[in-house]
Motif scaffolding. Sequence first.
Motif, PDB file in Angstrom:
ATOM      1  N   ALA A 234       6.825   5.036  -2.140  1.00  0.00           N
ATOM      2  CA  ALA A 234       5.942   6.206  -2.043  1.00  0.00           C
ATOM      3  C   ALA A 234       6.226   7.019  -0.782  1.00  0.00           C
ATOM      4  O   ALA A 234       6.454   6.448   0.287  1.00  0.00           O
ATOM      5  CB  ALA A 234       4.485   5.753  -2.047  1.00  0.00           C
ATOM      6  N   PRO A 235       6.198   8.347  -0.886  1.00  0.00           N
ATOM      7  CA  PRO A 235       6.365   9.191   0.302  1.00  0.00           C
ATOM      8  C   PRO A 235       5.240   8.950   1.326  1.00  0.00           C
ATOM      9  O   PRO A 235       5.460   9.037   2.516  1.00  0.00           O
ATOM     10  CB  PRO A 235       6.304  10.622  -0.232  1.00  0.00           C
ATOM     11  CG  PRO A 235       6.390  10.527  -1.708  1.00  0.00           C
ATOM     12  CD  PRO A 235       6.088   9.122  -2.109  1.00  0.00           C
ATOM     13  N   ASN A 236       4.047   8.651   0.820  1.00  0.00           N
ATOM     14  CA  ASN A 236       2.912   8.334   1.689  1.00  0.00           C
ATOM     15  C   ASN A 236       2.423   6.937   1.292  1.00  0.00           C
ATOM     16  O   ASN A 236       1.615   6.780   0.381  1.00  0.00           O
ATOM     17  CB  ASN A 236       1.805   9.369   1.526  1.00  0.00           C
ATOM     18  CG  ASN A 236       0.642   9.152   2.473  1.00  0.00           C
ATOM     19  OD1 ASN A 236       0.379   8.039   2.919  1.00  0.00           O
ATOM     20  ND2 ASN A 236      -0.076  10.225   2.764  1.00  0.00           N
ATOM     21  N   GLN A 237       2.941   5.927   1.969  1.00  0.00           N
ATOM     22  CA  GLN A 237       2.651   4.543   1.595  1.00  0.00           C
ATOM     23  C   GLN A 237       1.165   4.203   1.742  1.00  0.00           C
ATOM     24  O   GLN A 237       0.610   3.511   0.896  1.00  0.00           O
ATOM     25  CB  GLN A 237       3.491   3.580   2.428  1.00  0.00           C
ATOM     26  CG  GLN A 237       4.957   3.657   2.099  1.00  0.00           C
ATOM     27  CD  GLN A 237       5.793   2.705   2.924  1.00  0.00           C
ATOM     28  OE1 GLN A 237       5.364   2.171   3.938  1.00  0.00           O
ATOM     29  NE2 GLN A 237       7.027   2.482   2.481  1.00  0.00           N
ATOM     30  N   GLU A 238       0.541   4.681   2.783  1.00  0.00           N
ATOM     31  CA  GLU A 238      -0.882   4.382   2.985  1.00  0.00           C
ATOM     32  C   GLU A 238      -1.728   4.943   1.845  1.00  0.00           C
ATOM     33  O   GLU A 238      -2.607   4.272   1.315  1.00  0.00           O
ATOM     34  CB  GLU A 238      -1.361   4.933   4.323  1.00  0.00           C
ATOM     35  CG  GLU A 238      -2.798   4.560   4.620  1.00  0.00           C
ATOM     36  CD  GLU A 238      -3.173   4.829   6.067  1.00  0.00           C
ATOM     37  OE1 GLU A 238      -4.234   4.336   6.453  1.00  0.00           O
ATOM     38  OE2 GLU A 238      -2.427   5.511   6.788  1.00  0.00           O
ATOM     39  N   GLU A 239      -1.438   6.153   1.438  1.00  0.00           N
ATOM     40  CA  GLU A 239      -2.143   6.763   0.319  1.00  0.00           C
ATOM     41  C   GLU A 239      -1.949   5.947  -0.962  1.00  0.00           C
ATOM     42  O   GLU A 239      -2.890   5.731  -1.728  1.00  0.00           O
ATOM     43  CB  GLU A 239      -1.636   8.194   0.126  1.00  0.00           C
ATOM     44  CG  GLU A 239      -2.411   9.001  -0.872  1.00  0.00           C
ATOM     45  CD  GLU A 239      -1.877  10.416  -0.915  1.00  0.00           C
ATOM     46  OE1 GLU A 239      -0.917  10.671  -1.695  1.00  0.00           O
ATOM     47  OE2 GLU A 239      -2.409  11.265  -0.178  1.00  0.00           O
ATOM     48  N   MET A 240      -0.727   5.469  -1.178  1.00  0.00           N
ATOM     49  CA  MET A 240      -0.442   4.662  -2.363  1.00  0.00           C
ATOM     50  C   MET A 240      -1.216   3.347  -2.331  1.00  0.00           C
ATOM     51  O   MET A 240      -1.745   2.907  -3.357  1.00  0.00           O
ATOM     52  CB  MET A 240       1.056   4.406  -2.511  1.00  0.00           C
ATOM     53  CG  MET A 240       1.429   3.588  -3.741  1.00  0.00           C
ATOM     54  SD  MET A 240       0.992   4.371  -5.321  1.00  0.00           S
ATOM     55  CE  MET A 240       2.248   5.638  -5.422  1.00  0.00           C
ATOM     56  N   VAL A 241      -1.283   2.706  -1.182  1.00  0.00           N
ATOM     57  CA  VAL A 241      -2.047   1.463  -1.056  1.00  0.00           C
ATOM     58  C   VAL A 241      -3.484   1.685  -1.503  1.00  0.00           C
ATOM     59  O   VAL A 241      -4.019   0.930  -2.322  1.00  0.00           O
ATOM     60  CB  VAL A 241      -2.018   0.933   0.397  1.00  0.00           C
ATOM     61  CG1 VAL A 241      -3.097  -0.129   0.623  1.00  0.00           C
ATOM     62  CG2 VAL A 241      -0.659   0.371   0.736  1.00  0.00           C
ATOM     63  N   TRP A 242      -4.108   2.743  -0.985  1.00  0.00           N
ATOM     64  CA  TRP A 242      -5.524   2.964  -1.300  1.00  0.00           C
ATOM     65  C   TRP A 242      -5.722   3.479  -2.720  1.00  0.00           C
ATOM     66  O   TRP A 242      -6.756   3.217  -3.330  1.00  0.00           O
ATOM     67  CB  TRP A 242      -6.165   3.869  -0.250  1.00  0.00           C
ATOM     68  CG  TRP A 242      -6.115   3.201   1.082  1.00  0.00           C
ATOM     69  CD1 TRP A 242      -5.518   3.661   2.219  1.00  0.00           C
ATOM     70  CD2 TRP A 242      -6.607   1.888   1.406  1.00  0.00           C
ATOM     71  NE1 TRP A 242      -5.628   2.725   3.222  1.00  0.00           N
ATOM     72  CE2 TRP A 242      -6.290   1.635   2.756  1.00  0.00           C
ATOM     73  CE3 TRP A 242      -7.291   0.899   0.700  1.00  0.00           C
ATOM     74  CZ2 TRP A 242      -6.629   0.445   3.406  1.00  0.00           C
ATOM     75  CZ3 TRP A 242      -7.627  -0.281   1.342  1.00  0.00           C
ATOM     76  CH2 TRP A 242      -7.299  -0.502   2.672  1.00  0.00           C
ATOM     77  N   MET A 243      -4.732   4.172  -3.276  1.00  0.00           N
ATOM     78  CA  MET A 243      -4.849   4.568  -4.681  1.00  0.00           C
ATOM     79  C   MET A 243      -4.804   3.328  -5.570  1.00  0.00           C
ATOM     80  O   MET A 243      -5.634   3.164  -6.467  1.00  0.00           O
ATOM     81  CB  MET A 243      -3.744   5.540  -5.092  1.00  0.00           C
ATOM     82  CG  MET A 243      -3.852   5.911  -6.570  1.00  0.00           C
ATOM     83  SD  MET A 243      -2.846   7.283  -7.135  1.00  0.00           S
ATOM     84  CE  MET A 243      -1.217   6.787  -6.681  1.00  0.00           C
TER      85      MET A 243
END
Length: 160
Positions: free
Chosen positions: A39-48
């Motif tokens: 993911a380009p934004n790993q933190e965002e992917m974790v929370w999604m």
Amino acid sequence: MIGNDVVDLLLAQKESNWKRKGFLNKLFTSLEQELIQKAPNQEEMVWMLWSIKESVYKAYQRFDYNEGFYPIKIKILKLNEQNESIIQLFGTFFYGKTTIDKDFIKTIVLLNKSDFSRIHYLKTSEYTKNENGLPIDVISEKPISVSHHGRIKEIVGFQN
């Protein structure tokens, strides 16, 4: 059956360290961890992904109530570019839609994909809980799903 979850991204960033040793292995399958890594934004992917899993757990409780929580058994099988997902738990398939904003992530999960047109956002917090502690609307006495995290709260149910 309906389940929802919200993640206040500012609060999650402040209170959670998803990069700590063992965190991802405890919660996410190898496929899900691959989605995070790519993911380009790993933190965002974790929370999604977390939001999707929480939503499935809430929906599943409606037809097979049990007090355990087992995020690794909730398997996200497909996630497309529109943040629509297909998820499986104990042989049951769920369909999810996730909304991402700069401040929050919100997910709704249903058993029937066609029920997305029936989603209703309740503006009131007038709800009570059934014998298992699951929320129901006081007026209609129908099941609803309630989620709150930090500054965000969502209550969803079905329109008639």
